[in-house]
Design a protein around this motif. Structure first.
Motif: not given
Length: 134
Positions: A23, A60, A65, A69-70, A72-74, A76-77
């Motif tokens: 985090d 990220l 991060v 996680v970076a 997956a976040t990318s 998703f966006l």
């Protein structure tokens, strides 16, 4: 957003939750700078006609991060960004809806994601993750 982050931190502190590994730890300066960096990434991606992941993932990673996680976040966006673009082009009449092409793209993306998941869990990739990130 700053108030929400403060309330979330207080809630975790009241539960005595330990910090989660990976985090990002942001102080007051980070909470003021990060939204402007995200806005700059969105503006740059919009001007260049890109999805934004090319700029968001390195940002990220720089914030601390974890790479998974970076990514997956990318993803998703980018899903929402691409969906809104498709709807815009359909409404504007720029593209014609062709269901067979959409279904083929869906299954090709699903197969590519599955292959990437299988390859990402190999020992070689775990030892050489820096090659995939950059």
């Amino acid at each position: 957003a700053i108030r929400f982050m403060r309330e979330l931190a207080e809630w975790h502190a009241s539960r005595h939750d330990p910090p989660v590994q990976g985090d990002p730890v942001l102080g007051r300066a980070g909470l003021l700078v990060v939204p402007f960096l995200a806005m700059a990434v969105g503006l740059l991606a919009g001007l260049l006609g890109l999805g934004g992941g090319e700029f968001m993932v390195p940002l990220l990673l720089e914030l601390g991060v974890q790479a998974r996680v970076a990514a997956a976040t990318s993803g998703f966006l980018i899903f929402f960004n691409t969906s809104s673009n498709v709807v815009h082009y359909l409404v504007a009449g720029t593209i014609e809806p062709f269901m067979g092409y959409g279904i083929a793209c869906f299954f090709m993306a699903m197969m590519g994601s599955f292959c990437g998941l299988l390859a990402g869990n190999t020992q070689y990739v775990r030892n050489h993750s820096y090659i995939i990130i950059f």
